[in-house]
Scaffold this motif. Sequence first.
Motif, mmCIF file in Angstrom:
data_model
loop_
_atom_site.group_PDB
_atom_site.id
_atom_site.type_symbol
_atom_site.label_atom_id
_atom_site.label_comp_id
_atom_site.label_asym_id
_atom_site.label_seq_id
_atom_site.Cartn_x
_atom_site.Cartn_y
_atom_site.Cartn_z
ATOM 1 N N VAL A 61 0.859 -1.186 0.000
ATOM 2 C CA VAL A 61 0.000 0.000 0.000
ATOM 3 C C VAL A 61 0.893 1.233 0.000
ATOM 4 O O VAL A 61 1.813 1.329 0.823
ATOM 5 N N ARG A 62 0.612 2.165 -0.917
ATOM 6 C CA ARG A 62 1.403 3.388 -0.990
ATOM 7 C C ARG A 62 0.699 4.525 -0.254
ATOM 8 O O ARG A 62 -0.521 4.535 -0.125
ATOM 9 N N ARG A 63 1.471 5.460 0.242
ATOM 10 C CA ARG A 63 0.925 6.570 1.009
ATOM 11 C C ARG A 63 -0.096 7.346 0.170
ATOM 12 O O ARG A 63 0.143 7.655 -0.991
ATOM 13 N N GLY A 64 -1.247 7.629 0.782
ATOM 14 C CA GLY A 64 -2.289 8.380 0.105
ATOM 15 C C GLY A 64 -3.239 7.543 -0.718
ATOM 16 O O GLY A 64 -4.210 8.054 -1.280
ATOM 17 N N GLU A 65 -2.998 6.240 -0.780
ATOM 18 C CA GLU A 65 -3.831 5.354 -1.588
ATOM 19 C C GLU A 65 -5.072 4.900 -0.818
ATOM 20 O O GLU A 65 -5.090 4.878 0.406
ATOM 21 N N ILE A 66 -6.127 4.544 -1.552
ATOM 22 C CA ILE A 66 -7.242 3.793 -0.978
ATOM 23 C C ILE A 66 -7.233 2.429 -1.657
ATOM 24 O O ILE A 66 -7.516 2.330 -2.849
ATOM 25 N N LEU A 67 -6.877 1.417 -0.904
ATOM 26 C CA LEU A 67 -6.845 0.045 -1.427
ATOM 27 C C LEU A 67 -8.072 -0.696 -0.941
ATOM 28 O O LEU A 67 -8.376 -0.711 0.256
ATOM 29 N N GLY A 68 -8.798 -1.312 -1.848
ATOM 30 C CA GLY A 68 -9.939 -2.144 -1.481
ATOM 31 C C GLY A 68 -9.538 -3.602 -1.390
ATOM 32 O O GLY A 68 -8.688 -4.065 -2.151
ATOM 33 N N ILE A 69 -10.121 -4.310 -0.445
ATOM 34 C CA ILE A 69 -9.929 -5.757 -0.341
ATOM 35 C C ILE A 69 -11.309 -6.387 -0.328
ATOM 36 O O ILE A 69 -12.109 -6.160 0.592
ATOM 37 N N GLY A 70 -11.615 -7.172 -1.345
ATOM 38 C CA GLY A 70 -12.927 -7.783 -1.475
ATOM 39 C C GLY A 70 -12.844 -9.294 -1.570
ATOM 40 O O GLY A 70 -11.774 -9.887 -1.496
ATOM 41 N N GLY A 71 -14.002 -9.905 -1.750
ATOM 42 C CA GLY A 71 -14.086 -11.354 -1.825
ATOM 43 C C GLY A 71 -15.370 -11.829 -1.180
ATOM 44 O O GLY A 71 -16.054 -11.061 -0.490
ATOM 45 N N LEU A 72 -15.690 -13.073 -1.386
ATOM 46 C CA LEU A 72 -16.926 -13.621 -0.848
ATOM 47 C C LEU A 72 -16.759 -14.060 0.602
ATOM 48 O O LEU A 72 -15.654 -14.055 1.149
ATOM 49 N N ALA A 73 -17.856 -14.437 1.219
ATOM 50 C CA ALA A 73 -17.860 -14.796 2.650
ATOM 51 C C ALA A 73 -16.933 -15.964 2.927
ATOM 52 O O ALA A 73 -16.889 -16.939 2.178
ATOM 53 N N GLY A 74 -16.185 -15.866 4.016
ATOM 54 C CA GLY A 74 -15.368 -16.974 4.479
ATOM 55 C C GLY A 74 -14.080 -17.190 3.730
ATOM 56 O O GLY A 74 -13.382 -18.187 3.971
ATOM 57 N N GLN A 75 -13.708 -16.260 2.842
ATOM 58 C CA GLN A 75 -12.513 -16.460 2.021
ATOM 59 C C GLN A 75 -11.243 -15.856 2.626
ATOM 60 O O GLN A 75 -10.156 -16.088 2.118
ATOM 61 N N GLY A 76 -11.386 -15.058 3.690
ATOM 62 C CA GLY A 76 -10.203 -14.547 4.366
ATOM 63 C C GLY A 76 -10.026 -13.049 4.337
ATOM 64 O O GLY A 76 -9.112 -12.521 4.985
ATOM 65 N N LYS A 77 -10.893 -12.324 3.610
ATOM 66 C CA LYS A 77 -10.675 -10.875 3.515
ATOM 67 C C LYS A 77 -10.752 -10.193 4.872
ATOM 68 O O LYS A 77 -9.989 -9.275 5.167
ATOM 69 N N LEU A 78 -11.672 -10.646 5.730
ATOM 70 C CA LEU A 78 -11.805 -10.029 7.057
ATOM 71 C C LEU A 78 -10.618 -10.364 7.954
ATOM 72 O O LEU A 78 -10.289 -9.621 8.872
ATOM 73 N N GLY A 79 -9.981 -11.493 7.680
ATOM 74 C CA GLY A 79 -8.848 -11.902 8.504
ATOM 75 C C GLY A 79 -7.638 -11.008 8.349
ATOM 76 O O GLY A 79 -6.820 -10.893 9.272
ATOM 77 N N ILE A 80 -7.496 -10.357 7.199
ATOM 78 C CA ILE A 80 -6.295 -9.555 6.932
ATOM 79 C C ILE A 80 -6.142 -8.404 7.922
ATOM 80 O O ILE A 80 -5.118 -8.309 8.613
ATOM 81 N N PRO A 81 -7.116 -7.496 8.056
ATOM 82 C CA PRO A 81 -6.936 -6.414 9.028
ATOM 83 C C PRO A 81 -6.937 -6.909 10.464
ATOM 84 O O PRO A 81 -6.212 -6.363 11.309
ATOM 85 N N ASN A 82 -7.741 -7.940 10.746
ATOM 86 C CA ASN A 82 -7.771 -8.471 12.109
ATOM 87 C C ASN A 82 -6.419 -9.062 12.513
ATOM 88 O O ASN A 82 -6.020 -8.976 13.676
ATOM 89 N N GLY A 83 -5.723 -9.659 11.558
ATOM 90 C CA GLY A 83 -4.406 -10.203 11.841
ATOM 91 C C GLY A 83 -3.354 -9.129 11.995
ATOM 92 O O GLY A 83 -2.549 -9.139 12.930
ATOM 93 N N ILE A 84 -3.343 -8.162 11.068
ATOM 94 C CA ILE A 84 -2.348 -7.083 11.129
ATOM 95 C C ILE A 84 -2.518 -6.257 12.398
ATOM 96 O O ILE A 84 -1.532 -5.829 13.017
ATOM 97 N N MET A 85 -3.768 -6.049 12.818
ATOM 98 C CA MET A 85 -4.033 -5.228 14.001
ATOM 99 C C MET A 85 -3.982 -6.024 15.303
ATOM 100 O O MET A 85 -4.274 -5.489 16.369
ATOM 101 N N GLY A 86 -3.635 -7.303 15.220
ATOM 102 C CA GLY A 86 -3.378 -8.069 16.435
ATOM 103 C C GLY A 86 -4.589 -8.659 17.127
ATOM 104 O O GLY A 86 -4.484 -9.092 18.277
#
Length: 540
Positions: A304-329
Motif C-alpha cells: 500500500v502506498r501513502r495516500g492510496e485507498i486500497l480495497g480488499i474484497g471477496g466472498l464470505a469466508g474467504q479470508g478478507k476479514l482476517g487480513i486487518p484483524n491479523g495485522i491489528m493483532g
Amino acid sequence: MKKNTETFLEMRGISKEFFGNRVLNDVSFSMQRGEILGLVGENGAGKSTLMKILFGMSVIHETGGYDGKILLDGKEVTFASPLNALDAGIGMVHQEFSLIPGFTTTENIVLNTESLKYNVLVELFGDKIKNLDFEKNTQRAKTAIAKLGFNLDETMLVSEMPVGHKQFTEIARELDREQIELIVLDEPTAVLTESEADILLQSIRTLSKEGIAIILISHRLQEIIEVADKVLVLRDGAVVQEVSASQTNVEQIAEWMVGRELHQTVIEKVDTVREEKSGELLLSVEHLWVDMPGETVRDVSFEVRRGEILGIGGLAGQGKLGIPNGIMGLHVAGGQVIFKGQPVTLNNPRFSLNIGMAFVSEDRRGVGLLLEEPLDWNIVFTAMQTQDKYVKSYLGGLIQWRDDEAMSRVAQEYIQVLEIRCTSEKQLAQELSGGNQQKICLAKAFALNPELLFVSEPTRGIDVGAKKIVLDTLRKHNKQKGTTIVMVSSELEEMRSICDRIAIVDEGFISGILPASAKSTEFGLLMVGKGKEHKEEANA
C-alpha cells in the motif's frame, strides 16, 4: 426417484426489515420434492436472512417478524422456532458448527433425539430413568453417515476431527432426523478439500434422487452449475434472476451477482479518474497468515502506498476479514508486515495503534463499541488510552484527568460531520441504530488521526443515505487529510467508487489485484476461482 412435479415449498412475497433497513423485498420462489436450488448472491444480498425466516429462527421474531407467506404442500405454515421447522421436515446446516467438542460423532448425530431403552427402574422413577440404547444410536449414526458416502469414524471425538469431518457430521445429523424433506446447506464446501467437496456434491445428488429437496448456498459457482437444477440470484434483497442451471454459466451468474449499479448518490466519484498513486511505500505485507475462525488467511502479500485507498474484497469466508484483524493483532497471525520501513509486531494490538494505524472492525458491537457508555466516551476512548489526547495533566503529568470539554467538542464535531442521529453526545451507544453505531466507530478511528486506517465492512447493514455519508467521509479524510485507507468490503461497487485498486481474496490467497476501473465481471471471476493457478503455484 423422479422429482415430483407438484410444488413442495413456496415462499411468497417475503419481505424483512431490520430496524428500518429493508434487507428482503418481495422475494418469491418455489421448489419441488427432490429439487436442488442453488441460492447465490453477494454478501448482504439477503440469502441467510431468507433462510432464517424459513427455519423459524428467533432473530427474525425478535426483530418484528416478516411479511409474506411460507407454504408446504400448498398449506401455509408459520414456524415459531427451528424445532417447528424440524418437525415439519426442514433441516439446516449453518456455516458455524454447532457440535459439542467432547462428544463423539455418534453422540452429536443423535443429540437430543437419542434412542432409549427400558430398564426395571422405569417402573419406579418414570421414563427419565431410561438408559441410552448404545447399539441403536450407533446404527443410526452409521446409517446417516452411509447416506453421505464419506468415511466418518462414528466413535471419534469432535475435538479430534479435521474440519471437513465436522462438516460431514453436521450434515449427517440432519439426515438422521425422521421424515427429513428439505435440507438447507449454507456454504457447506467452504471448509472442505477439493476431494471432500466432490464427495459432498455426489451425496447431494443422491439425496435429491431419494426425494429430499436441497437449498444449496455457495460462492463456488461452478459447484452450483454442476449440481443444482435451478439457480436463484438475490441482489440487494430482491430476486434478480431465476434460471435453469443448465441454461447459464459461471460468468453470467457472476455478472448478475455483482453487476448492479448502486444509487448515484452512493457511488458518485469525487474524481472522474483517480490518479495512480506513486508515492512512497507505506505498508508492505509478505506471506501473512491469520488464524481467524471462518476467515482464515493462508498466504497473502500486497503493498500500500501513502495516500492510496486500497480495497480488499471477496466472498464470505474467504479470508478478507482476517487480513486487518491479523495485522491489528486481534487474531493470531504470522508473516512479515512492514509499516514506514519498520517491522510490525504482530499479535499486539497496542503496538499497531501506537505506530499510527487504526482499525474500524466489522464487529461494531463486539469489538468497536462500549455499548453501555455515552457517545463522547466511545469516540475518544482509544485516543485517550494510546495518545493521551483529551486529557488534562497536572504536576508534570503525575496527575491526569479527562478533559470533558474537549471530549464534548470533538464528539459534537463528528456527530455533525457524520450526521449521527442521537439526542446528544451523552446518549448511550447501545441506544443508537446500527447505522449510527457504525458512524461512531468511524468517528472513534478518525479521532486517532491515523496515518493508515483499516476499515472493515463500513457500510454493512446501513441504508443508502448513511452509506453515502460514510463513503464521502472516507474520501474526505483520504483527500484532505492524507489518510491512507485499506477498505475491506463485500460491496464491490462501493469499493470501485472510492478505491484506487482492489485486491480480491479467494480461499485465503490474493486471487488478483485490479484497478478499480476494471469491469465488475473481472472482479466476479476472481471471486469464484479465476486466480486458482496463483494459489496452486503458492502451494507448490
